[in-house]
Design a protein around this motif. Structure first.
Motif, mmCIF file in Angstrom:
data_model
loop_
_atom_site.group_PDB
_atom_site.id
_atom_site.type_symbol
_atom_site.label_atom_id
_atom_site.label_comp_id
_atom_site.label_asym_id
_atom_site.label_seq_id
_atom_site.Cartn_x
_atom_site.Cartn_y
_atom_site.Cartn_z
ATOM 1 N N THR A 162 0.843 -1.189 0.000
ATOM 2 C CA THR A 162 0.000 0.000 0.000
ATOM 3 C C THR A 162 0.883 1.244 0.000
ATOM 4 N N ILE A 163 0.685 2.084 -1.034
ATOM 5 C CA ILE A 163 1.425 3.345 -1.153
ATOM 6 C C ILE A 163 0.423 4.468 -0.925
ATOM 7 N N PRO A 164 0.587 5.233 0.142
ATOM 8 C CA PRO A 164 -0.445 6.217 0.509
ATOM 9 C C PRO A 164 -0.867 7.125 -0.637
ATOM 10 N N GLU A 165 0.074 7.638 -1.421
ATOM 11 C CA GLU A 165 -0.266 8.596 -2.484
ATOM 12 C C GLU A 165 -0.771 7.919 -3.757
ATOM 13 N N PHE A 166 -0.670 6.610 -3.829
ATOM 14 C CA PHE A 166 -0.920 5.907 -5.092
ATOM 15 C C PHE A 166 -2.022 4.859 -4.995
ATOM 16 N N GLY A 167 -2.051 4.133 -3.879
ATOM 17 C CA GLY A 167 -3.033 3.069 -3.715
ATOM 18 C C GLY A 167 -2.364 1.747 -3.389
ATOM 19 N N THR A 168 -3.129 0.674 -3.527
ATOM 20 C CA THR A 168 -2.617 -0.652 -3.199
ATOM 21 C C THR A 168 -2.264 -1.408 -4.474
ATOM 22 N N ILE A 169 -1.073 -1.992 -4.486
ATOM 23 C CA ILE A 169 -0.632 -2.813 -5.616
ATOM 24 C C ILE A 169 -0.593 -4.256 -5.146
ATOM 25 N N ARG A 170 -1.364 -5.102 -5.814
ATOM 26 C CA ARG A 170 -1.456 -6.516 -5.413
ATOM 27 C C ARG A 170 -0.943 -7.400 -6.541
ATOM 28 N N ALA A 171 -0.240 -8.464 -6.189
ATOM 29 C CA ALA A 171 0.277 -9.399 -7.189
ATOM 30 C C ALA A 171 -0.865 -10.240 -7.750
ATOM 31 N N ASP A 172 -0.910 -10.384 -9.087
ATOM 32 C CA ASP A 172 -1.909 -11.276 -9.693
ATOM 33 C C ASP A 172 -1.670 -12.708 -9.227
ATOM 34 N N GLU A 173 -0.408 -13.092 -9.185
ATOM 35 C CA GLU A 173 0.004 -14.392 -8.654
ATOM 36 C C GLU A 173 1.126 -14.154 -7.655
ATOM 37 N N PRO A 174 1.076 -14.735 -6.469
ATOM 38 C CA PRO A 174 2.126 -14.459 -5.482
ATOM 39 C C PRO A 174 3.475 -14.985 -5.937
ATOM 40 N N PRO A 175 4.541 -14.248 -5.643
ATOM 41 C CA PRO A 175 5.879 -14.749 -5.967
ATOM 42 C C PRO A 175 6.221 -15.959 -5.106
ATOM 43 N N LEU A 176 7.255 -16.691 -5.521
ATOM 44 C CA LEU A 176 7.746 -17.823 -4.732
ATOM 45 C C LEU A 176 8.773 -17.246 -3.753
ATOM 46 N N VAL A 177 8.409 -17.206 -2.484
ATOM 47 C CA VAL A 177 9.193 -16.431 -1.516
ATOM 48 C C VAL A 177 10.066 -17.352 -0.659
ATOM 49 N N ILE A 178 11.360 -17.037 -0.631
ATOM 50 C CA ILE A 178 12.304 -17.708 0.266
ATOM 51 C C ILE A 178 12.908 -16.640 1.179
ATOM 52 N N LEU A 179 12.779 -16.831 2.483
ATOM 53 C CA LEU A 179 13.422 -15.938 3.447
ATOM 54 C C LEU A 179 14.513 -16.722 4.155
ATOM 55 N N THR A 180 15.634 -16.062 4.427
ATOM 56 C CA THR A 180 16.698 -16.751 5.148
ATOM 57 C C THR A 180 17.095 -15.950 6.382
ATOM 58 N N SER A 181 17.612 -16.660 7.370
ATOM 59 C CA SER A 181 18.121 -16.017 8.584
ATOM 60 C C SER A 181 19.275 -16.854 9.123
ATOM 61 N N ASN A 182 20.339 -16.161 9.536
ATOM 62 C CA ASN A 182 21.469 -16.852 10.170
ATOM 63 C C ASN A 182 21.307 -16.921 11.688
ATOM 64 N N ARG A 183 20.157 -16.485 12.148
ATOM 65 C CA ARG A 183 19.778 -16.542 13.564
ATOM 66 C C ARG A 183 20.728 -15.741 14.463
ATOM 67 N N THR A 184 21.126 -14.576 13.981
ATOM 68 C CA THR A 184 21.882 -13.682 14.867
ATOM 69 C C THR A 184 20.941 -13.019 15.867
ATOM 70 N N ARG A 185 19.639 -13.025 15.551
ATOM 71 C CA ARG A 185 18.611 -12.619 16.503
ATOM 72 C C ARG A 185 17.328 -13.363 16.150
ATOM 73 N N GLU A 186 16.388 -13.382 17.070
ATOM 74 C CA GLU A 186 15.131 -14.089 16.822
ATOM 75 C C GLU A 186 14.217 -13.248 15.925
ATOM 76 N N ILE A 187 13.563 -13.897 15.000
ATOM 77 C CA ILE A 187 12.566 -13.250 14.151
ATOM 78 C C ILE A 187 11.213 -13.322 14.849
ATOM 79 N N HIS A 188 10.415 -12.254 14.714
ATOM 80 C CA HIS A 188 9.153 -12.165 15.448
ATOM 81 C C HIS A 188 8.188 -13.282 15.024
ATOM 82 N N ASP A 189 7.423 -13.763 16.004
ATOM 83 C CA ASP A 189 6.472 -14.850 15.745
ATOM 84 C C ASP A 189 5.443 -14.477 14.676
ATOM 85 N N ALA A 190 5.034 -13.203 14.643
ATOM 86 C CA ALA A 190 4.004 -12.794 13.673
ATOM 87 C C ALA A 190 4.483 -13.035 12.247
ATOM 88 N N LEU A 191 5.744 -12.824 12.005
ATOM 89 C CA LEU A 191 6.264 -13.067 10.656
ATOM 90 C C LEU A 191 6.422 -14.568 10.402
#
Length: 307
Positions: A162-191
């Motif tokens: 969501t861009i306040p001045e422009f509106g919401t841009i939504r993907a027609d098809e979601p990307p294939l998402v890979i997230l990585t972490s080396n665990r230098t700190r904990e990632i929040h549970d919500a994510l």
């Protein structure tokens, strides 16, 4: 040329194998489910175990565009998602003033149009592509600040920005998402709740030898077995930084360049810098400790061969 997504765990494992990635069945299962159910896959593990490589392999073997966001401390929306091209907007205002254009409403609407929008990796990943949704790699998420994590929640759950001045841009098809972490700190549970999770561990000896055969085929089989045996023993020690798969490959390739057919204590001492990255670790292993570990490795391999 794009390829269809795998339809089973076996196909996923074969897909990774085609990309020269030797994966265990647990990782292949996690990846298959993430692709099948269109959920982000959150990979956590020590640096150098091959987390980032999975996204690259997916991009190559599926024929999809790779969009990479390398995280760092202080990463903000302007660098990760979008920003307005203020220089071009200012020029547009000056040109309008010079032309005597007094319609401020029309001018303001034009200034916040797609023409002046600079798209950063996260926004680029939501755009349609002829080859199908891209692979979005959000690398080393643990390096960012927590407020940026919160910003990701909308993208990872609804695949929209969501861009306040422009509106919401939504993907027609979601990307294939890979997230990585080396665990230098904990990632929040919500994510984490928005992702499937998998811990990527160091490979066992058999899998690491298979990786060497694929990635460093020039290494003699006996040398490869000794390299893997030595590295596996190092990983049982209390070192500041244990060697990852990338370091194993670097070491094997360095030994090949030195025309080594097998390990000896002198060569280990001279090449430890390709394997260990901290002087305290090198000082601890060099000399008698390296000789002791090498003797153990050779004894173990001889016993295995005799069986």
């Amino acid at each position: 040329m794009p390829h269809p997504l795998p339809h089973s765990v076996d196909e996923t494992q074969a897909l990774l194998q085609r990309g020269d990635y030797v994966a265990g069945r647990d990782l292949s299962t996690a990846l298959f489910l993430a692709l099948k159910l269109r959920r982000p896959l959150f990979l956590e593990g020590e640096a150098g175990v091959g987390k980032t490589e999975i996204a690259k392999v997916l991009s190559r073997t599926l024929g999809r565009r790779l969009v990479r966001l390398q995280c760092y401390e202080g990463l903000d929306v302007a660098a990760a998602v979008y920003e307005w091209n203020y220089a071009r907007q200012m020029m547009e205002i000056r040109l309008a003033e010079a032309a005597g254009d007094r319609d401020r409403t029309a001018l303001a609407a034009g200034l916040f149009s797609e023409r002046f929008l600079i798209k950063r990796p996260l926004l680029q990943a939501l755009e349609p592509d002829d080859n199908g949704p891209p692979v979005l790699l959000i690398d080393e998420l643990d390096r960012t600040d927590e407020p940026f994590e919160a910003y990701l929640l909308e993208i990872l759950s609804d695949f929209q920005v969501t861009i306040p001045e422009f509106g919401t841009i939504r993907a027609d098809e979601p990307p294939l998402v890979i997230l990585t972490s080396n665990r230098t700190r904990e990632i929040h549970d919500a994510l984490k709740r928005r992702c499937f999770y998998h811990w990527v561990d160091y490979p066992d000896a058999e899998r690491e030898r298979a990786i060497l055969r694929l990635k460093a085929p020039q290494a003699d089989e006996r040398l490869a077995a000794q390299v893997v045996g030595f590295v596996q023993r190092l990983r049982t020690m209390d070192l500041y930084k244990l060697p990852g798969v990338a370091e194993t490959l670097d070491w094997a390739q360095a030994l090949v360049e030195l025309n080594q057919l097998e390990l000896d204590a002198t060569t280990i001492n001279d090449t430890l810098g390709t394997l260990l990255k901290y002087q305290d670790d090198i000082a601890r292993i060099q000399g008698s400790e390296a000789a002791r570990l090498l003797a153990q490795v050779k004894t173990e391999l001889a016993a295995t061969t005799a069986r």
